[in-house]
Write an enzyme that holds these catalytic residues in place. Structure first.
Site, mmCIF file in Angstrom:
data_model
loop_
_atom_site.group_PDB
_atom_site.id
_atom_site.type_symbol
_atom_site.label_atom_id
_atom_site.label_comp_id
_atom_site.label_asym_id
_atom_site.label_seq_id
_atom_site.Cartn_x
_atom_site.Cartn_y
_atom_site.Cartn_z
ATOM 1 N N HIS A 93 4.688 0.157 -0.096
ATOM 2 C CA HIS A 93 5.475 -0.648 0.783
ATOM 3 C C HIS A 93 4.583 -1.892 1.311
ATOM 4 O O HIS A 93 3.521 -1.966 1.271
ATOM 5 C CB HIS A 93 6.178 0.172 2.045
ATOM 6 C CG HIS A 93 5.105 1.059 2.654
ATOM 7 N ND1 HIS A 93 4.566 2.144 2.173
ATOM 8 C CD2 HIS A 93 4.409 0.874 3.783
ATOM 9 C CE1 HIS A 93 3.627 2.748 3.206
ATOM 10 N NE2 HIS A 93 3.672 1.913 3.930
ATOM 11 N N HIS B 116 0.986 -1.166 -0.109
ATOM 12 C CA HIS B 116 0.096 0.028 0.037
ATOM 13 C C HIS B 116 0.879 1.260 -0.164
ATOM 14 O O HIS B 116 2.089 1.068 0.204
ATOM 15 C CB HIS B 116 -0.785 0.096 1.250
ATOM 16 C CG HIS B 116 -0.111 0.397 2.334
ATOM 17 N ND1 HIS B 116 0.574 -0.847 3.198
ATOM 18 C CD2 HIS B 116 0.036 1.114 3.212
ATOM 19 C CE1 HIS B 116 1.220 -0.507 4.105
ATOM 20 N NE2 HIS B 116 0.967 0.739 4.228
ATOM 21 N N ARG C 228 7.854 -8.862 15.852
ATOM 22 C CA ARG C 228 8.466 -7.570 15.109
ATOM 23 C C ARG C 228 7.425 -6.304 15.606
ATOM 24 O O ARG C 228 6.121 -6.717 15.555
ATOM 25 C CB ARG C 228 8.464 -7.463 13.859
ATOM 26 C CG ARG C 228 8.650 -6.104 13.026
ATOM 27 C CD ARG C 228 9.461 -6.255 11.832
ATOM 28 N NE ARG C 228 9.684 -4.819 11.159
ATOM 29 C CZ ARG C 228 8.824 -4.222 10.433
ATOM 30 N NH1 ARG C 228 7.658 -4.596 10.285
ATOM 31 N NH2 ARG C 228 8.905 -3.008 10.061
ATOM 32 N N ASP D 81 0.999 5.391 1.955
ATOM 33 C CA ASP D 81 0.376 5.666 3.118
ATOM 34 C C ASP D 81 -0.618 6.925 2.478
ATOM 35 O O ASP D 81 -0.179 7.487 1.639
ATOM 36 C CB ASP D 81 1.138 6.226 4.152
ATOM 37 C CG ASP D 81 1.842 4.912 4.500
ATOM 38 O OD1 ASP D 81 1.207 3.855 4.820
ATOM 39 O OD2 ASP D 81 2.888 5.152 5.531
HETATM 40 O O1 LIG Z 1 5.574 -2.316 9.777
HETATM 41 C C1 LIG Z 1 6.130 -1.787 9.013
HETATM 42 O O2 LIG Z 1 7.165 -1.590 8.790
HETATM 43 C C2 LIG Z 1 5.075 -0.928 7.926
HETATM 44 C C3 LIG Z 1 3.811 -0.379 8.580
HETATM 45 C C4 LIG Z 1 2.954 0.211 7.744
HETATM 46 O O3 LIG Z 1 3.289 0.254 6.618
HETATM 47 C C5 LIG Z 1 1.970 1.329 8.276
HETATM 48 O O4 LIG Z 1 1.636 1.018 9.413
HETATM 49 O O5 LIG Z 1 1.281 1.996 7.328
HETATM 50 FE FE LIG Z 2 2.328 1.993 5.368
#
Ligand SMILES: O=C(O)CCC(=O)C(=O)O
Ligand SMILES: [Fe+2]
Length: 348
Positions: free
Chosen positions: A280, A217, A290, A219
């Protein structure tokens, strides 16, 4: 917005990946994962240095992502925010569900908000803190929430400062000085910016080759400041998407003390396409739990975001029409990753 129900599957105690969490290999391996090399190495920028603006501008044009150092956020605060997030995620599922995100609300516990766009479930859980952290943590801890709230509020204040500094650098990198950015009304309005913390948790996965932590996606806001915990890898960005045949996922591993900055869709619009929002995803692993903490910021709901006039060359037309963040989110709710095309204007 999807939330977990009381019969939710507990990722923390899973010994296999159920079918509902098992993604087709063609989706997981849509592009190769490239080993970092000189071409794909994500820029690391000291944002306190005099050359920061031009480096930030170059990174936003070519990668849509970079590591920021020199941001000033105390390292013990970075440790504390991760420790408090971990403390929350380590609670049993029935406790976390006391703060389940309710339909139509942003804050609360549940699946990633983008789950509704995908047929399979993601190997992650999250808490969204859009307003007072007590609204969420108070439902879970009747007495023990004060340290959590203190840390989250302090972290949010720091993040706002970092985001404003970054936005200033980004606007300066496009040749806009203080007077012009103020005249564009933008930095003044940002005092009232809308922001949220998204705490993400990716429990160890027994069959990581079948699962997806966070599906691809971009942001939606202006920019995201992401803090990822020390050891565990997971974040990947897509490079070369617009160049046929060369698209590849590039890992963005944690870098001690550095924050990861993502260009969001609204910044792509504001910059008239000079900056590109970055696609990403997060993959999972078998060994480590994680945690990532994303700070998302956008303009106040009434502000129309359109290409800054100064960035439109004489004789050219803007690439995008103006939208407020809520209007853009409504388009995204319908079209997801085609939303940005929907606000594109035809070239004259
Ligand atoms: O956890 C991650 O590295 C990505 C998180 C992410 O893309 C988001 O919260 O929009
Ligand atoms: Fe994100």
């Amino acid at each position: 917005m999807p939330s977990l129900s009381h019969d939710a599957f507990d990722l923390h105690s899973a010994d296999q990946v159920p079918d509902s969490y098992s993604w087709p290999s063609s989706f997981l391996h849509d592009h190769p994962v490239s080993a970092p090399d000189a071409v794909d190495s994500i820029p690391v920028i000291d944002i306190s240095s005099p050359s920061a603006a031009s480096l930030v501008g170059a990174a936003c044009r070519s990668f849509g992502v970079f590591y920021a150092t020199g941001h000033g956020v105390p390292s013990d605060l970075l440790r504390d925010v991760e420790a408090q997030a971990r403390r929350l995620f380590s609670l049993p599922l029935h406790r976390k569900l006391l703060a389940a995100r309710l339909p139509g609300f942003l804050s609360g516990y549940g699946r990633p908000p983008l789950s509704s766009f995908f047929p399979k479930l993601m190997w992650s859980e999250g808490f969204t803190l859009a307003g007072d952290p007590l609204d969420v943590s108070g439902n879970i801890w009747s007495h023990d929430h004060s340290l959590f709230c203190e840390v989250m509020e302090k972290y949010k204040r720091w993040m706002k400062r970092v985001a404003e500094k970054l936005l200033n650098l980004m606007l300066h990198s496009m040749g806009l000085d203080d007077e012009m950015t103020d005249r564009a009304g933008f930095m003044k309005e940002m005092i009232l910016a809308v922001d949220a913390l998204q705490l993400n948790s990716y429990p160890p996965c027994p069959e990581p080759e079948k699962a997806m932590g966070m599906a691809p996606h971009t942001d939606s806001g202006l920019l995201t400041v992401l803090h990822q915990n020390g050891g565990a890898r997971g974040l990947q960005i897509l490079r070369g998407e617009n160049v046929s045949g060369t698209a590849r996922w590039v890992a963005v591993p944690p870098l001690a003390g550095a924050l990861v900055i993502h260009v969001g869709d609204l910044l792509q619009i504001l910059s008239n396409g000079r900056f590109r929002s970055v696609r990403h995803r997060a993959v999972v692993n078998a060994a480590e739990h994680r945690i990532s903490v994303a700070y998302i910021i956008g303009p106040p709901g009434h502000v129309k975001v359109g290409p800054i006039r100064r960035l439109i060359k004489a004789g050219q037309s803007p690439m995008y029409r103006s939208v407020t963040w809520p209007e853009y989110l409504a388009i995204r709710a319908r079209l997801f990753d085609k939303a940005i095309q929907c606000v594109e204007l035809p070239a004259k």
